[in-house]
Each structure stands twice: as C-alpha cells, then as structure tokens.
Design a protein around this motif. Structure first.
Motif, mmCIF file in Angstrom:
data_model
loop_
_atom_site.group_PDB
_atom_site.id
_atom_site.type_symbol
_atom_site.label_atom_id
_atom_site.label_comp_id
_atom_site.label_asym_id
_atom_site.label_seq_id
_atom_site.Cartn_x
_atom_site.Cartn_y
_atom_site.Cartn_z
ATOM 1 N N GLY A 325 0.832 -1.201 0.000
ATOM 2 C CA GLY A 325 0.000 0.000 0.000
ATOM 3 C C GLY A 325 0.865 1.249 0.000
ATOM 4 N N TRP A 326 0.292 2.352 -0.403
ATOM 5 C CA TRP A 326 1.028 3.613 -0.454
ATOM 6 C C TRP A 326 1.057 4.267 0.924
ATOM 7 C CZ3 TRP A 326 -2.258 5.477 -5.208
ATOM 8 C CH2 TRP A 326 -1.886 4.738 -6.339
ATOM 9 N N HIS A 327 2.184 4.889 1.245
ATOM 10 C CA HIS A 327 2.328 5.609 2.509
ATOM 11 C C HIS A 327 1.669 6.978 2.365
ATOM 12 C CE1 HIS A 327 5.165 7.242 5.870
ATOM 13 N NE2 HIS A 327 4.039 6.760 6.372
ATOM 14 N N THR A 328 0.638 7.201 3.154
ATOM 15 C CA THR A 328 -0.079 8.487 3.157
ATOM 16 C C THR A 328 0.060 9.105 4.533
ATOM 17 O OG1 THR A 328 -1.647 7.743 1.473
ATOM 18 C CG2 THR A 328 -2.311 9.597 2.851
ATOM 19 N N VAL A 329 0.546 10.346 4.560
ATOM 20 C CA VAL A 329 0.845 11.016 5.829
ATOM 21 C C VAL A 329 0.074 12.319 5.926
ATOM 22 C CG1 VAL A 329 2.693 12.037 7.242
ATOM 23 C CG2 VAL A 329 3.149 9.995 5.881
ATOM 24 N N PRO A 330 -0.667 12.545 7.016
ATOM 25 C CA PRO A 330 -1.325 13.840 7.200
ATOM 26 C C PRO A 330 -0.289 14.881 7.652
ATOM 27 C CG PRO A 330 -1.801 12.406 9.071
ATOM 28 C CD PRO A 330 -1.004 11.597 8.094
ATOM 29 N N LEU A 331 -0.385 16.084 7.095
ATOM 30 C CA LEU A 331 0.524 17.171 7.463
ATOM 31 C C LEU A 331 -0.295 18.422 7.757
ATOM 32 C CD1 LEU A 331 3.571 17.076 4.995
ATOM 33 C CD2 LEU A 331 3.503 16.342 7.372
ATOM 34 N N ARG A 332 0.115 19.094 8.842
ATOM 35 C CA ARG A 332 -0.535 20.370 9.182
ATOM 36 C C ARG A 332 0.420 21.507 8.825
ATOM 37 N NH1 ARG A 332 -1.000 23.517 13.890
ATOM 38 N NH2 ARG A 332 0.126 21.946 15.108
ATOM 39 N N VAL A 333 -0.075 22.402 8.001
ATOM 40 C CA VAL A 333 0.696 23.586 7.589
ATOM 41 C C VAL A 333 0.101 24.774 8.310
ATOM 42 C CG1 VAL A 333 1.414 25.026 5.659
ATOM 43 C CG2 VAL A 333 1.201 22.550 5.346
ATOM 44 N N ARG A 334 0.976 25.573 8.928
ATOM 45 C CA ARG A 334 0.455 26.719 9.695
ATOM 46 C C ARG A 334 0.976 28.029 9.131
ATOM 47 N NH1 ARG A 334 3.989 25.100 15.032
ATOM 48 N NH2 ARG A 334 6.022 25.737 14.208
#
Length: 334
Positions: A325-334
């Motif tokens: 499976g593909w690595h999916t990462v949530p990212l928070r940009v501020r």
C-alpha cells in the motif's frame, strides 16, 4: 552454569574485540556522495549498527565464541563441508551494500536498514559441496534454534548472498549475528537473514519447514516495493510556503527507478532521486513543495521499481508475505 555462561560470554567478547575484518577480494563500488539526500532530518544512507532494526526469536542475544564455532553444509550435497571461523576467513571475501527489510514492517515503517556487509559468497561454498538435483531450498540453522528457508536460486545466482562477518567496516555486533550471519538481497529477513548461523542444510521445500513457515508466513518472502515519507515527521506542523519533503524507497534486487508524490488530490509529481548505490540498496528522494497553504493536507508517496512496475496501492497487512500500500501522511501547515 552461570559461571560457565559468563566465561563463554567473556571469551566471545574478547575474541570479537581482537577481530579485524579481512580486506575484500571483491570491494563494493563506492557509494556516490549524492546517494545521501540533503534534506534536514533525513536518515543516514548507511544505517549505523546501533540503529539497525532487530527482530529476534532468542530471549537473550547468543554470545558465540568463534574459536569453537563452525559452519556445516549438509543435506542434498555430494560432499558435506564443515568450516571453522579461521577457515571461513581464509576464503575470498566480497563486500556489498545491501538493504535488509523485515516482513513485519508496516507501510511507512522503520524495520528496514541499509549497510555495507563483508562476507563469503554462499554460492562458492554450495558449489564446493555439490548441490544435488532436486534441491530447491537451503534451511539455515542458528545456534539458538532459529531456522529460515531460503530459495536455492537466491543463494546460487549472481546476487551478493553472503555469510557476513562484518557490518559497515566493523565486526558484526553480537546483536546482529557475530560471528557469522546470512545476508541475501531481495528477500525478507525471516527467510534469509539468519544470525549466528551454524548450518546450511540443502533440501526441498516439500521436505523441510522453517520457524516462521510453521507459524503461517509464506515460504519464499520476496521483498515488496516500498516507499515512505521521512521528512517532515508525522505530527510536526510545518510553516506555510516552501516545504522540503524527503523519504526513502526500496525494492532490493530490482532497484528503484522513480518516486512519485501526490499532495492532497493533486497530480502525481516526480521526486528527485538521490544517486543509486546499486539495485540491492534503498534509494533516497526529495521534492520541494512550493506554496504550501495553511491547513490540513495529506502527502502520498509511491515508487516504481527497476522493472517498471508501479508499487501497488492495494493495502495488505504484513502477514503472510509483507505489507503493501502507499504511505499516506497527514501534514498540518500553519
């Protein structure tokens, strides 16, 4: 018994302290400086021994005195062989950069490492023993009773399958198999990377089963193509604007041809690849994300191996033959 165990441990440690790895007869091609991607926070291209992953079935790390250790090659061979450590060290040594991965590694996980190994090509000893017709597997046995079932062809083709005695220029640490361990490019460790190895039994899959095969894992264990995002670290907010992304991809013995990155639901973008050391090593990559806007985002990464095969998106758990499976990462940009 405790005094005997203590003296055996002391003898093993003293022998390791004296050991100097011999020079290779076949040296590895130097790693290009550009193999290391210069994005802050990226892991080292070569994994230090202290940081290299460990999955052991032994409750305590075996301490093996090389003066009493020997390796036996048995089973479906014309001539059974037994070599002492000194005899093994007298064999021509090959040096190779090889990435090892654990079958229980999850998507994006860190149970994978890359090192420079020094050892004797297993195929030369199998040729000397004379493998008999019908054999298709080598059952490797450790001093602690662990066994692994390695497809015979992976030990007799042109890949750098080694009985390794050194790691990153130093004697193997006890935790990584001192005095001798197996290294086989392209196969998960549970079918190939036996530490503290003392016997290679040439046999057939139909006749012998290994430790993890008896516990429901598949028999042959080729490493699946994998790609992960290493930087930014998940859970750490990044500043809006330009964001440097970096990661690692591996498909040992096939190599990595491309890494592609998708931000949110956008188009797939080609990442910049670090230089390749060889097809048995992982490859680092980077991508500059321009104009990152504040908010919650996702970054998804995938790789294309050296045969042109795109990494599958189909999710699979590690059991029985490796996660996908593909690595999916949530990212928070501020």
């Amino acid at each position: 018994p405790s005094r005997l165990a203590g003296s055996a441990r002391a003898a093993a440690e003293a022998a390791r302290a004296r050991f100097r790895p011999p020079p290779p007869a076949v040296a590895a091609t130097p790693i290009p400086p550009q193999a290391q991607v210069r994005v802050p926070g990226m892991p080292s291209f070569l994994t230090p021994a202290d940081d290299f992953y460990r999955i052991d079935t032994a409750l305590a790390v075996p301490r093996v005195d090389p003066t009493t250790w020997s390796l036996s090659i048995t089973g479906l061979v014309d001539h059974e062989l037994t070599l002492t450590f000194e005899q093994l060290l007298a064999e021509p040594m090959t040096e190779a950069h090889v990435t090892l991965a654990c079958v229980s590694n999850s998507v994006g996980g860190d149970l994978v490492g890359n090192a420079t190994w020094l050892g004797v090509p297993i195929r030369t000893l199998l040729e000397r023993a004379g493998v008999q017709h019908g054999a298709d597997m080598v059952l490797s046995c450790s001093v602690d009773g662990f066994t692994a079932s390695t497809p015979l062809e992976a030990l007799t083709d042109d890949r750098a399958s080694l009985l390794a005695v050194a790691m990153n220029g130093e004697p193997l640490p006890p935790e990584h198999g001192y005095p001798v361990r197996m290294v086989v490019p392209g196969l998960y460790g549970y079918v190939s990377a036996t530490k503290w190895v003392e016997e290679l039994k040439v046999t057939r899959f139909a006749d012998d089963r290994a430790y993890w095969s008896d516990r429901g894992w598949s028999e042959r264990g080729p490493i699946k193509t994998a790609c992960r995002l290493d930087v930014p670290t998940q859970g750490v907010a990044v500043e809006a604007g330009t964001v440097e992304l970096g990661g690692t991809a591996w498909a040992p013995h096939r190599g990595i041809a491309e890494v592609q990155v998708q931000i949110d639901d956008g188009d797939w973008q080609q990442a910049d690849l670090g230089a390749s050391a060889n097809d048995d090593c992982w490859r680092q990559w980077s991508l500059t994300w321009e104009d990152a806007l504040p908010g919650e985002h996702t970054v998804t990464v995938r790789a294309v191996d050296g045969t042109g095969q795109i990494q599958t998106s189909q999710r699979a758990n590690p059991a029985p033959d490796g996660a996908s499976g593909w690595h999916t990462v949530p990212l928070r940009v501020r």
